[in-house]
Scaffold this motif. Structure first.
Motif, mmCIF file in Angstrom:
data_model
loop_
_atom_site.group_PDB
_atom_site.id
_atom_site.type_symbol
_atom_site.label_atom_id
_atom_site.label_comp_id
_atom_site.label_asym_id
_atom_site.label_seq_id
_atom_site.Cartn_x
_atom_site.Cartn_y
_atom_site.Cartn_z
ATOM 1 N N ALA A 106 10.340 -8.059 -1.133
ATOM 2 C CA ALA A 106 9.237 -7.607 -0.285
ATOM 3 C C ALA A 106 8.767 -8.743 0.626
ATOM 4 N N LYS A 107 8.666 -9.945 0.066
ATOM 5 C CA LYS A 107 8.275 -11.107 0.875
ATOM 6 C C LYS A 107 9.272 -11.338 2.003
ATOM 7 N N GLU A 108 10.557 -11.273 1.659
ATOM 8 C CA GLU A 108 11.603 -11.507 2.654
ATOM 9 C C GLU A 108 11.571 -10.443 3.743
ATOM 10 N N PHE A 109 11.390 -9.184 3.331
ATOM 11 C CA PHE A 109 11.347 -8.086 4.297
ATOM 12 C C PHE A 109 10.162 -8.245 5.244
ATOM 13 N N LEU A 110 8.995 -8.539 4.696
ATOM 14 C CA LEU A 110 7.795 -8.669 5.527
ATOM 15 C C LEU A 110 7.859 -9.908 6.414
ATOM 16 N N ALA A 111 8.558 -10.954 5.948
ATOM 17 C CA ALA A 111 8.734 -12.152 6.778
ATOM 18 C C ALA A 111 9.522 -11.817 8.038
ATOM 19 N N LEU A 112 10.479 -10.903 7.918
ATOM 20 C CA LEU A 112 11.267 -10.487 9.079
ATOM 21 C C LEU A 112 10.397 -9.803 10.125
ATOM 22 N N HIS A 113 9.267 -9.255 9.674
ATOM 23 C CA HIS A 113 8.344 -8.576 10.585
ATOM 24 C C HIS A 113 7.146 -9.458 10.944
ATOM 25 N N GLY A 114 7.214 -10.733 10.533
ATOM 26 C CA GLY A 114 6.150 -11.666 10.886
ATOM 27 C C GLY A 114 4.914 -11.576 10.024
ATOM 28 N N HIS A 115 5.043 -11.014 8.818
ATOM 29 C CA HIS A 115 3.868 -10.842 7.955
ATOM 30 C C HIS A 115 4.025 -11.571 6.624
ATOM 31 N N GLU A 116 4.746 -12.701 6.635
ATOM 32 C CA GLU A 116 4.989 -13.404 5.380
ATOM 33 C C GLU A 116 3.710 -13.892 4.710
ATOM 34 N N ASN A 117 2.654 -14.133 5.497
ATOM 35 C CA ASN A 117 1.399 -14.630 4.927
ATOM 36 C C ASN A 117 0.471 -13.508 4.460
ATOM 37 N N LYS A 118 0.887 -12.264 4.703
ATOM 38 C CA LYS A 118 0.044 -11.129 4.321
ATOM 39 C C LYS A 118 0.768 -10.182 3.363
ATOM 40 N N TRP A 119 1.821 -10.667 2.735
ATOM 41 C CA TRP A 119 2.633 -9.767 1.932
ATOM 42 C C TRP A 119 1.833 -9.119 0.800
ATOM 43 N N GLU A 120 0.892 -9.859 0.216
ATOM 44 C CA GLU A 120 0.095 -9.290 -0.872
ATOM 45 C C GLU A 120 -0.772 -8.134 -0.378
ATOM 46 N N ASP A 121 -1.298 -8.262 0.840
ATOM 47 C CA ASP A 121 -2.115 -7.188 1.413
ATOM 48 C C ASP A 121 -1.265 -5.939 1.657
ATOM 49 N N PHE A 122 -0.036 -6.153 2.130
ATOM 50 C CA PHE A 122 0.858 -5.022 2.381
ATOM 51 C C PHE A 122 1.227 -4.322 1.075
ATOM 52 N N VAL A 123 1.572 -5.098 0.064
ATOM 53 C CA VAL A 123 1.959 -4.521 -1.225
ATOM 54 C C VAL A 123 0.782 -3.783 -1.853
ATOM 55 N N ASP A 124 -0.414 -4.327 -1.696
ATOM 56 C CA ASP A 124 -1.603 -3.658 -2.221
ATOM 57 C C ASP A 124 -1.831 -2.325 -1.522
ATOM 58 N N ALA A 125 -1.481 -2.276 -0.240
ATOM 59 C CA ALA A 125 -1.718 -1.060 0.544
ATOM 60 C C ALA A 125 -0.701 0.034 0.253
ATOM 61 N N CYS A 126 0.560 -0.350 0.014
ATOM 62 C CA CYS A 126 1.579 0.699 -0.100
ATOM 63 C C CYS A 126 2.650 0.436 -1.143
ATOM 64 N N GLY A 127 2.474 -0.554 -2.001
ATOM 65 C CA GLY A 127 3.446 -0.777 -3.056
ATOM 66 C C GLY A 127 4.715 -1.454 -2.558
ATOM 67 N N PHE A 128 5.801 -1.288 -3.324
ATOM 68 C CA PHE A 128 7.046 -1.995 -3.030
ATOM 69 C C PHE A 128 8.126 -1.089 -2.441
ATOM 70 N N ARG A 129 7.761 0.109 -2.013
ATOM 71 C CA ARG A 129 8.738 0.980 -1.363
ATOM 72 C C ARG A 129 9.026 0.451 0.039
ATOM 73 N N ILE A 130 10.302 0.261 0.343
ATOM 74 C CA ILE A 130 10.649 -0.316 1.635
ATOM 75 C C ILE A 130 10.258 0.611 2.784
ATOM 76 N N GLY A 131 10.371 1.916 2.570
ATOM 77 C CA GLY A 131 9.984 2.855 3.618
ATOM 78 C C GLY A 131 8.507 2.768 3.940
ATOM 79 N N ASN A 132 7.679 2.651 2.896
ATOM 80 C CA ASN A 132 6.234 2.541 3.099
ATOM 81 C C ASN A 132 5.858 1.221 3.760
ATOM 82 N N LEU A 133 6.531 0.144 3.356
ATOM 83 C CA LEU A 133 6.254 -1.160 3.960
ATOM 84 C C LEU A 133 6.636 -1.162 5.439
ATOM 85 N N ALA A 134 7.779 -0.551 5.748
ATOM 86 C CA ALA A 134 8.216 -0.475 7.145
ATOM 87 C C ALA A 134 7.224 0.344 7.969
#
Length: 281
Positions: free
Chosen positions: A144-172
């Motif tokens: 999840a960290k690696e995926f979000l880093a590709l989108h420029g959100h490596e410093n907010k990965w915890e916020d993203f995971v809190d919002a939608c879990g670890f599903r790649i579709g939801n994170l995207a």
């Protein structure tokens, strides 16, 4: 080769048929919702019927022998089943079995990719002797960290995971929403709303003559995060029957893991929604 079934969390939009030929991949994408998809596929491949399709696959296999460094020496038929598909699973199962084992002498490798776990569990090419199931679950924390880093959100990965879990579709989707001006808080609220809708729908299911959806959710909460087996207290809850109910009612609050052989909450948000609903009977 036996048909392989891949189960993932990505959003599938096309029913695709691919075959490598002469070192290239040829793509055909007849609309998955069409009941006449076979005819459309044959037309796009410029063959008249299934007999000619078989011959095309046989010739493709022969041609692939000219490429010793190719990843496969067999044509690959990829059937990608959209999450929205609710019918035709029996046809998909029989087609995969026929072309992989019965009618073409194992000349084709068949991969069925289903985004919905409920759809995947309904797939049956003849049991473990004929098919190999591959489960692609949620991302790990590092993924999840690696995926979000590709989108420029490596410093907010915890916020993203809190919002939608670890599903790649939801994170995207959350990344897309952020670009459109939708905050993570609003994205989380939307996923919470969807989880609640699915949990309420699951509560109403009759998973077994002696077990209701409500009772399944209660048991899942008791043992969380361990999940519950398909056989408990002398009662067997059939995963395929539950999957069919989930698919027909669009209440994907629970899924059955074919490797671990247990039922689990679809996500942490579904678990939290179940807690809220069961606290207010």
């Amino acid at each position: 080769m036996r048909p392989s079934l891949g189960v993932g969390t990505s959003q599938a939009s096309l029913w695709q048929q691919k075959k490598p030929c002469a070192g290239r991949e040829v793509l055909c994408d007849p609309p998955s919702e069409s009941s006449d998809w076979k005819r459309m596929m044959f037309e796009e491949l410029k063959v008249e019927d299934g007999g000619l399709f078989t011959e095309v696959m046989r010739r493709a296999r022969e041609k692939l022998k000219d490429f010793p460094d190719n990843l496969t020496k067999f044509p690959i038929l990829l059937l990608e089943v959209p999450r929205t598909t609710t019918e035709g699973i029996n046809l998909i199962s029989s087609t995969a079995k026929d072309v992989a084992t019965d009618k073409i002498g194992s000349a084709i490798h068949v991969i069925v990719s289903a985004s919905s776990a409920a759809v995947a569990l309904a797939f049956d090419a003849g049991g473990t002797e004929r098919q190999e199931d591959i489960w692609v679950g949620d991302l790990t924390e590092e993924e999840a960290k690696e995926f979000l880093a590709l989108h420029g959100h490596e410093n907010k990965w915890e916020d993203f995971v809190d919002a939608c879990g670890f599903r790649i579709g939801n994170l995207a989707k959350a990344c897309e929403n952020l670009k459109k001006g939708m905050s993570l808080d609003n994205t989380k609220q939307e996923y919470q709303r969807l989880a609640t809708v699915e949990v309420v729908g699951f509560l109403e299911l009759q998973a077994h003559p002696k077990v209701t959806g409500r009772e399944m959710l209660q048991e899942l909460l008791k043992v969380y995060p361990e999940g519950i087996p398909e056989v408990s207290n002398g009662i067997r809850i059939l995963p395929r029957e539950v999957a069919a109910l989930i698919r027909n009612k669009s209440c994907h609050a629970v899924y059955f893991h074919p490797i671990k052989k247990r039922f689990f909450f679809a996500s942490k948000l579904h678990k939290e929604a179940a807690e809220a609903q069961l606290a207010n009977p």
